[in-house]
Enzyme design. Structure first.
Site, PDB file in Angstrom:
ATOM      1  N   LYS A 125      27.349 -12.479   9.686  1.00 15.73           N
ATOM      2  CA  LYS A 125      27.796 -13.859   9.943  1.00 15.73           C
ATOM      3  C   LYS A 125      27.605 -14.247  11.412  1.00 15.73           C
ATOM      4  O   LYS A 125      27.039 -15.295  11.707  1.00 15.73           O
ATOM      5  CB  LYS A 125      29.273 -13.980   9.558  1.00 15.73           C
ATOM      6  CG  LYS A 125      30.021 -15.154  10.137  1.00 15.73           C
ATOM      7  CD  LYS A 125      31.490 -15.082   9.722  1.00 15.73           C
ATOM      8  CE  LYS A 125      32.398 -16.008  10.485  1.00 15.73           C
ATOM      9  NZ  LYS A 125      32.605 -15.652  11.888  1.00 15.73           N
ATOM     10  N   ASN A 126      28.077 -13.385  12.315  1.00 12.99           N
ATOM     11  CA  ASN A 126      28.091 -13.783  13.727  1.00 12.99           C
ATOM     12  C   ASN A 126      26.722 -13.677  14.390  1.00 12.99           C
ATOM     13  O   ASN A 126      26.565 -14.057  15.549  1.00 12.99           O
ATOM     14  CB  ASN A 126      29.150 -12.986  14.500  1.00 12.99           C
ATOM     15  CG  ASN A 126      30.551 -13.428  14.097  1.00 12.99           C
ATOM     16  OD1 ASN A 126      30.728 -14.474  13.461  1.00 12.99           O
ATOM     17  ND2 ASN A 126      31.551 -12.637  14.439  1.00 12.99           N
ATOM     18  N   ASP A 149      37.820  -7.966  15.447  1.00 16.97           N
ATOM     19  CA  ASP A 149      37.684  -8.517  14.088  1.00 16.97           C
ATOM     20  C   ASP A 149      37.924  -7.466  13.007  1.00 16.97           C
ATOM     21  O   ASP A 149      37.869  -7.776  11.813  1.00 16.97           O
ATOM     22  CB  ASP A 149      36.296  -9.155  13.906  1.00 16.97           C
ATOM     23  CG  ASP A 149      36.196 -10.487  14.649  1.00 16.97           C
ATOM     24  OD1 ASP A 149      37.201 -10.913  15.253  1.00 16.97           O
ATOM     25  OD2 ASP A 149      35.104 -11.089  14.629  1.00 16.97           O
ATOM     26  N   CYS A 198      39.012 -19.713  13.585  1.00 13.28           N
ATOM     27  CA  CYS A 198      40.314 -19.048  13.418  1.00 13.28           C
ATOM     28  C   CYS A 198      41.176 -19.249  14.652  1.00 13.28           C
ATOM     29  O   CYS A 198      40.668 -19.289  15.776  1.00 13.28           O
ATOM     30  CB  CYS A 198      40.100 -17.548  13.205  1.00 13.28           C
ATOM     31  SG  CYS A 198      39.257 -17.143  11.682  1.00 13.28           S
ATOM     32  N   ARG A 236      41.787 -20.691  22.753  1.00 11.70           N
ATOM     33  CA  ARG A 236      40.388 -20.242  22.792  1.00 11.70           C
ATOM     34  C   ARG A 236      39.604 -21.139  23.747  1.00 11.70           C
ATOM     35  O   ARG A 236      38.930 -22.084  23.332  1.00 11.70           O
ATOM     36  CB  ARG A 236      39.774 -20.240  21.382  1.00 11.70           C
ATOM     37  CG  ARG A 236      40.450 -19.241  20.455  1.00 11.70           C
ATOM     38  CD  ARG A 236      39.788 -19.147  19.095  1.00 11.70           C
ATOM     39  NE  ARG A 236      38.528 -18.415  19.120  1.00 11.70           N
ATOM     40  CZ  ARG A 236      37.857 -18.066  18.020  1.00 11.70           C
ATOM     41  NH1 ARG A 236      38.338 -18.371  16.830  1.00 11.70           N
ATOM     42  NH2 ARG A 236      36.715 -17.402  18.120  1.00 11.70           N
TER      43      ARG A 236
HETATM   44  C1  UD1 Z   1      33.546 -14.272  18.703  1.00 10.06           C
HETATM   45  C2  UD1 Z   1      33.697 -14.125  17.197  1.00 10.06           C
HETATM   46  C3  UD1 Z   1      35.135 -13.740  16.869  1.00 10.06           C
HETATM   47  C4  UD1 Z   1      35.526 -12.482  17.636  1.00 10.06           C
HETATM   48  C5  UD1 Z   1      35.235 -12.633  19.117  1.00 10.06           C
HETATM   49  C6  UD1 Z   1      35.447 -11.347  19.906  1.00 10.06           C
HETATM   50  C7  UD1 Z   1      32.051 -15.708  16.373  1.00 10.06           C
HETATM   51  C8  UD1 Z   1      31.778 -16.967  15.656  1.00 10.06           C
HETATM   52  N1  UD1 Z   1      33.334 -15.387  16.580  1.00 10.06           N
HETATM   53  O1  UD1 Z   1      34.415 -15.316  19.097  1.00 10.06           O
HETATM   54  O2  UD1 Z   1      35.237 -13.519  15.481  1.00 10.06           O
HETATM   55  O3  UD1 Z   1      36.910 -12.239  17.461  1.00 10.06           O
HETATM   56  O4  UD1 Z   1      33.872 -13.041  19.330  1.00 10.06           O
HETATM   57  O5  UD1 Z   1      34.636 -10.330  19.386  1.00 10.06           O
HETATM   58  O6  UD1 Z   1      31.150 -14.966  16.731  1.00 10.06           O
HETATM   59  N2  UD1 Z   1      37.324 -16.522  26.739  1.00 10.06           N
HETATM   60  C9  UD1 Z   1      37.652 -17.229  27.879  1.00 10.06           C
HETATM   61  N3  UD1 Z   1      36.833 -18.277  28.231  1.00 10.06           N
HETATM   62  C10 UD1 Z   1      35.739 -18.633  27.513  1.00 10.06           C
HETATM   63  C11 UD1 Z   1      35.429 -17.900  26.347  1.00 10.06           C
HETATM   64  C12 UD1 Z   1      36.246 -16.838  25.989  1.00 10.06           C
HETATM   65  O7  UD1 Z   1      38.626 -16.938  28.557  1.00 10.06           O
HETATM   66  O8  UD1 Z   1      35.053 -19.581  27.906  1.00 10.06           O
HETATM   67  C13 UD1 Z   1      38.190 -15.367  26.333  1.00 10.06           C
HETATM   68  C14 UD1 Z   1      38.886 -15.608  24.990  1.00 10.06           C
HETATM   69  O9  UD1 Z   1      40.098 -16.324  25.149  1.00 10.06           O
HETATM   70  C15 UD1 Z   1      39.103 -14.186  24.506  1.00 10.06           C
HETATM   71  C16 UD1 Z   1      37.902 -13.427  25.073  1.00 10.06           C
HETATM   72  O10 UD1 Z   1      37.357 -14.248  26.090  1.00 10.06           O
HETATM   73  O11 UD1 Z   1      40.287 -13.660  25.052  1.00 10.06           O
HETATM   74  C17 UD1 Z   1      36.823 -13.112  24.072  1.00 10.06           C
HETATM   75  O12 UD1 Z   1      36.404 -14.317  23.441  1.00 10.06           O
HETATM   76  P1  UD1 Z   1      34.898 -14.517  22.913  1.00 10.06           P
HETATM   77  O13 UD1 Z   1      34.186 -13.215  22.979  1.00 10.06           O
HETATM   78  O14 UD1 Z   1      34.315 -15.698  23.602  1.00 10.06           O
HETATM   79  O15 UD1 Z   1      35.123 -14.892  21.400  1.00 10.06           O
HETATM   80  P2  UD1 Z   1      34.301 -15.939  20.548  1.00 10.06           P
HETATM   81  O16 UD1 Z   1      32.879 -15.928  20.968  1.00 10.06           O
HETATM   82  O17 UD1 Z   1      35.033 -17.243  20.519  1.00 10.06           O
END
Ligand code: UD1
Length: 422
Positions: free
Chosen positions: A22-23, A306, A117, A122
């Site tokens: 999926k990702n 996840d 989710c 986020r």
């Molecule tokens: C993706 C996955 C999600 C998974 C996550 C971590 C998809 C669609 N989703 O989410 O299922 O749980 O990776 O493996 O692929 N953060 C910031 N600033 C930002 C972006 C992120 O502070 O601009 C922080 C978030 O709050 C979190 C951490 O970074 O604590 C990791 O987030 P991130 O890896 O970005 O998750 P997603 O890409 O949203």
């Protein structure tokens, strides 16, 4: 309203075939806008998040055909960067990948803030930081992100947190930027490598994906390609944990065992046998009374966040007290109330859950709080004696292709039931 009805207690035996990731599929489908013509994408999982991403692409003007199961042909010749409204983006997090892709390809993108989710706040500050570093201006007003640039220039981007989404958006935004972009403190997940391989198949120049430093030299033109998506690490991990928790002998096929190492190691810590083959892993487990363990989530190659809820469900019957530390998201233990309804003994203190094994889980009506929490409820239902119903399964459908069929194939008793019709 559809629910899963599960009669737990059956040991699992047989094979489960894993779908495309999926990702990886979501950013790859978004990135197909670079092709200018047609991409053939194979091993595409038939899940609702992917269907939504395809709808968004069609809304932008793409023509998407499905010549055979799990294959799509994406023709992006008529794509234009029109505003993508909230009613589309609120359905999935990955909709924000169109920001980087459209910005790089058309010089502008206007995308409503993404859904997905809820694991606490986020933020997208690191995505914005990356776009700005490449020379774009970013405005967020009325929950719409408006990003534009006359020209993007390669730059050095240091991500303050290891973020999958920001790494992907930075890569997408940089592929057509003039000159060299260096992304430091990049996420290293297998889907980031898969996206880089897809971009390179279309003519991009992306190096270092899978390490902390990704270097991208901007190209002017890209083209269509044929590409097959990697197997889903989290889907595989979910069935590995289900087999370990319930007991039996299950082989998970069409996987890349290397991607599963952190999950394999933790399952082995609990005393379960895991045998790795070239493209499959076999789980042999007594089920129930395994050893307690300690698990802490972290970015790849650490234990994936996840997989945290599914693993916690398994630990509910292990001997002794296990410790689960959630180090990626600040609010990912909401589902624990559902496990407690089934008799689990869990104490949550901040980022740590202490799970003391009980003799049995009790079947109960429970809800999927989010995608992976829903998968955890399915596992708990398979572990419990009696009939468990899992509600809100549209969240599980976001990420698991043919979950019912795959579990029935290994001897589980699970059905999708429409309760309105009863
Ligand atoms: C993706 C996955 C999600 C998974 C996550 C971590 C998809 C669609 N989703 O989410 O299922 O749980 O990776 O493996 O692929 N953060 C910031 N600033 C930002 C972006 C992120 O502070 O601009 C922080 C978030 O709050 C979190 C951490 O970074 O604590 C990791 O987030 P991130 O890896 O970005 O998750 P997603 O890409 O949203």
């Amino acid at each position: 309203m559809e629910k899963f009805v599960i009669h737990g207690g059956n040991k699992l035996h047989g094979n489960i075939n894993i779908s495309g990731a999926k990702n990886a599929a979501l950013p790859i489908i978004a990135a197909s806008v670079f092709a200018g013509d047609v991409c053939r994408i194979e091993n595409v999982p038939d899940i609702s998040d992917v269907r939504m991403m395809i709808r968004i692409l069609e809304f932008l003007g793409a023509e998407v055909a499905k010549p055979e199961p799990n294959v799509i042909l994406v023709d992006v010749k008529n794509v234009t960067p029109v505003t993508i409204p909230d009613k589309m983006t609120s359905k999935l997090r990955a909709s924000y990948y169109l920001l980087g892709a459209l910005l790089s390809n058309f010089g502008k993108a206007c995308v409503a803030l993404p859904g997905g989710c809820y694991f606490g706040v986020r933020p997208i500050d690191q995505h914005i930081k990356a776009f700005e570093a490449l020379g774009a201006t970013v405005d967020v007003e009325n929950a719409i992100v408006d990003v534009k640039a006359d020209e993007l220039y390669g730059s050095s981007i240091y991500l303050d947190v290891v973020s999958v989404g920001a790494t992907i958006n930075a890569m997408l935004a940089a592929v057509k930027a003039k000159g060299l972009t260096v992304i430091e403190n990049a996420a290293r997940e297998p889907h980031i490598v898969d996206l880089a391989n897809f971009l390179n198949s279309m003519g991009a120049d992306v190096r270092g994906a899978g390490t902390e430093v990704i270097k991208i030299r901007g190209v002017e033109e890209m083209h269509g390609c044929t590409y097959s998506i990697i197997p889903d690490q989290i889907e595989a991990g979910t069935y590995m944990v289900a087999a370990a928790a319930v007991g039996g002998d299950v082989t998970i096929d069409n996987v890349i065992p290397k991607h599963l190492e952190s999950i394999t190691n933790k399952i082995e810590d609990c005393g379960v046998t895991v045998i790795e083959y070239d493209e499959s892993v076999r789980i042999i487990s007594e089920g129930g009374k395994m050893k307690a363990c300690r698990v802490k989530t972290s970015p790849h190659p650490g234990f994936p966040t996840d997989m945290q809820p599914q693993f916690a469900a398994m630990l509910c019957l292990c001997n002794g007290t296990s410790t689960v530390v959630e180090d990626v998201w600040d609010n990912r233990f909401k589902y624990i109330d559902q496990l407690r309804r089934m008799g689990a003994n869990i104490i949550v203190n901040g980022d740590t859950a202490l799970i003391t094994g009980v003799d049995k889980l009790r079947a109960a009506p429970v809800e999927a709080d989010d995608l992976r929490a829903g998968a955890a409820m399915v596992i708990a239902g398979l572990m419990a004696d009696g009939e468990t119903t899992v509600g809100n399964i549209k969240l599980i459908d976001r990420g698991y292709e043919n979950l019912v069929e795959k579990l029935i194939g290994v001897g589980a008793e699970i059905a999708r039931v429409n309760f309105e019709e009863e």
